[in-house]
Design a protein around this motif. Sequence first.
Motif, PDB file in Angstrom:
ATOM      1  N   ASP A  20       0.791  -1.224   0.000  1.00  0.00           N
ATOM      2  CA  ASP A  20       0.000   0.000   0.000  1.00  0.00           C
ATOM      3  C   ASP A  20       0.830   1.284   0.000  1.00  0.00           C
ATOM      4  N   ARG A  21       2.137   1.146  -0.163  1.00  0.00           N
ATOM      5  CA  ARG A  21       2.976   2.346  -0.224  1.00  0.00           C
ATOM      6  C   ARG A  21       4.280   2.031  -0.943  1.00  0.00           C
ATOM      7  N   ILE A  22       4.903   3.082  -1.419  1.00  0.00           N
ATOM      8  CA  ILE A  22       6.200   2.952  -2.067  1.00  0.00           C
ATOM      9  C   ILE A  22       7.268   3.115  -1.000  1.00  0.00           C
ATOM     10  N   GLN A  23       8.074   2.111  -0.860  1.00  0.00           N
ATOM     11  CA  GLN A  23       9.158   2.153   0.117  1.00  0.00           C
ATOM     12  C   GLN A  23      10.323   2.997  -0.410  1.00  0.00           C
ATOM     13  N   ARG A  24      10.587   2.849  -1.719  1.00  0.00           N
ATOM     14  CA  ARG A  24      11.684   3.612  -2.325  1.00  0.00           C
ATOM     15  C   ARG A  24      11.421   3.765  -3.826  1.00  0.00           C
ATOM     16  N   LEU A  25      11.604   4.999  -4.311  1.00  0.00           N
ATOM     17  CA  LEU A  25      11.503   5.278  -5.735  1.00  0.00           C
ATOM     18  C   LEU A  25      12.793   5.989  -6.114  1.00  0.00           C
ATOM     19  N   THR A  26      13.585   5.337  -6.948  1.00  0.00           N
ATOM     20  CA  THR A  26      14.874   5.881  -7.366  1.00  0.00           C
ATOM     21  C   THR A  26      14.822   6.172  -8.851  1.00  0.00           C
ATOM     22  N   VAL A  27      14.841   7.457  -9.185  1.00  0.00           N
ATOM     23  CA  VAL A  27      14.782   7.887 -10.584  1.00  0.00           C
ATOM     24  C   VAL A  27      16.076   7.489 -11.282  1.00  0.00           C
ATOM     25  N   PHE A  28      15.959   6.937 -12.481  1.00  0.00           N
ATOM     26  CA  PHE A  28      17.142   6.572 -13.261  1.00  0.00           C
ATOM     27  C   PHE A  28      17.912   7.846 -13.634  1.00  0.00           C
ATOM     28  N   PRO A  29      19.247   7.767 -13.675  1.00  0.00           N
ATOM     29  CA  PRO A  29      20.085   8.967 -13.822  1.00  0.00           C
ATOM     30  C   PRO A  29      19.785   9.850 -15.031  1.00  0.00           C
ATOM     31  N   ASP A  30      19.425   9.272 -16.171  1.00  0.00           N
ATOM     32  CA  ASP A  30      19.213  10.087 -17.370  1.00  0.00           C
ATOM     33  C   ASP A  30      17.811  10.687 -17.474  1.00  0.00           C
ATOM     34  N   VAL A  31      16.897  10.284 -16.602  1.00  0.00           N
ATOM     35  CA  VAL A  31      15.500  10.698 -16.711  1.00  0.00           C
ATOM     36  C   VAL A  31      15.295  12.203 -16.521  1.00  0.00           C
ATOM     37  N   PRO A  32      15.836  12.839 -15.486  1.00  0.00           N
ATOM     38  CA  PRO A  32      15.589  14.287 -15.345  1.00  0.00           C
ATOM     39  C   PRO A  32      16.018  15.095 -16.569  1.00  0.00           C
ATOM     40  N   ALA A  33      17.149  14.763 -17.155  1.00  0.00           N
ATOM     41  CA  ALA A  33      17.612  15.486 -18.343  1.00  0.00           C
ATOM     42  C   ALA A  33      16.672  15.250 -19.524  1.00  0.00           C
ATOM     43  N   VAL A  34      16.178  14.038 -19.685  1.00  0.00           N
ATOM     44  CA  VAL A  34      15.240  13.740 -20.775  1.00  0.00           C
ATOM     45  C   VAL A  34      13.950  14.527 -20.580  1.00  0.00           C
ATOM     46  N   LEU A  35      13.414  14.517 -19.350  1.00  0.00           N
ATOM     47  CA  LEU A  35      12.174  15.242 -19.076  1.00  0.00           C
ATOM     48  C   LEU A  35      12.363  16.739 -19.313  1.00  0.00           C
ATOM     49  N   ALA A  36      13.505  17.264 -18.895  1.00  0.00           N
ATOM     50  CA  ALA A  36      13.797  18.685 -19.099  1.00  0.00           C
ATOM     51  C   ALA A  36      13.905  19.017 -20.586  1.00  0.00           C
ATOM     52  N   ALA A  37      14.564  18.168 -21.361  1.00  0.00           N
ATOM     53  CA  ALA A  37      14.715  18.407 -22.796  1.00  0.00           C
ATOM     54  C   ALA A  37      13.358  18.399 -23.502  1.00  0.00           C
TER      55      ALA A  37
END
Length: 142
Positions: A20-37
Motif C-alpha cells: 500500500d505504499r512505495i518504500q523507495r523510488l529511485t529515478v534513473f540517472p538520465d531521466v531528469p535530463a530527458v524530461l527537461a529536454a
Amino acid sequence: VTFFDIGNTLASVVVAPSGDRIQRLTVFPDVPAVLAALTDRGVRLGIISDRGMIPAERVDQALEEAGILGFFESALIIYGKKDSSHIFEFAATQAGAPDPARWLLFVGENPAERAQALQADFLVAPHPRFALPVLERQAPLR
C-alpha cells in the motif's frame, strides 16, 4: 504529448510488503535530463502507470520526493492497468485528441503495454532516451 510508465521506465520502485505504499523510488540517472529536454521543446508530459493498491496521493508524493512530479501535468497523470487500449484512449482524450497535429507517445519498458498503446494510435518507445527521436520521427519504434 508524451506519457511515461513509472516502474522500470522512469525509476526503480520498491513497494512495501503491505503493497500500500512505495518504500523507495529511485529515478534513473538520465531521466531528469530527458524530461527537461522534452519540456524545453514544449512537449506536454504525463504518466500512465498501474499503481496497484497504492493510493494515488502516495505515488504522487514519491514522485515529488524524487524531484520529478513537477515535470508532469496533473490532468495527464493517469493511474490504471494497461492491459487494454482503453486507458490509452482515455489518456488521448485527456491530452486533447483527436488532433491530427498532436503526437501522442507512450514510453514504457513492457512490450505488451506498448502494443496496447499502438492499438490506441500512440507512438511508442521502450526507454525515455528514445522519446525525443521518436517524436522527431527519427526512430519509429514498437
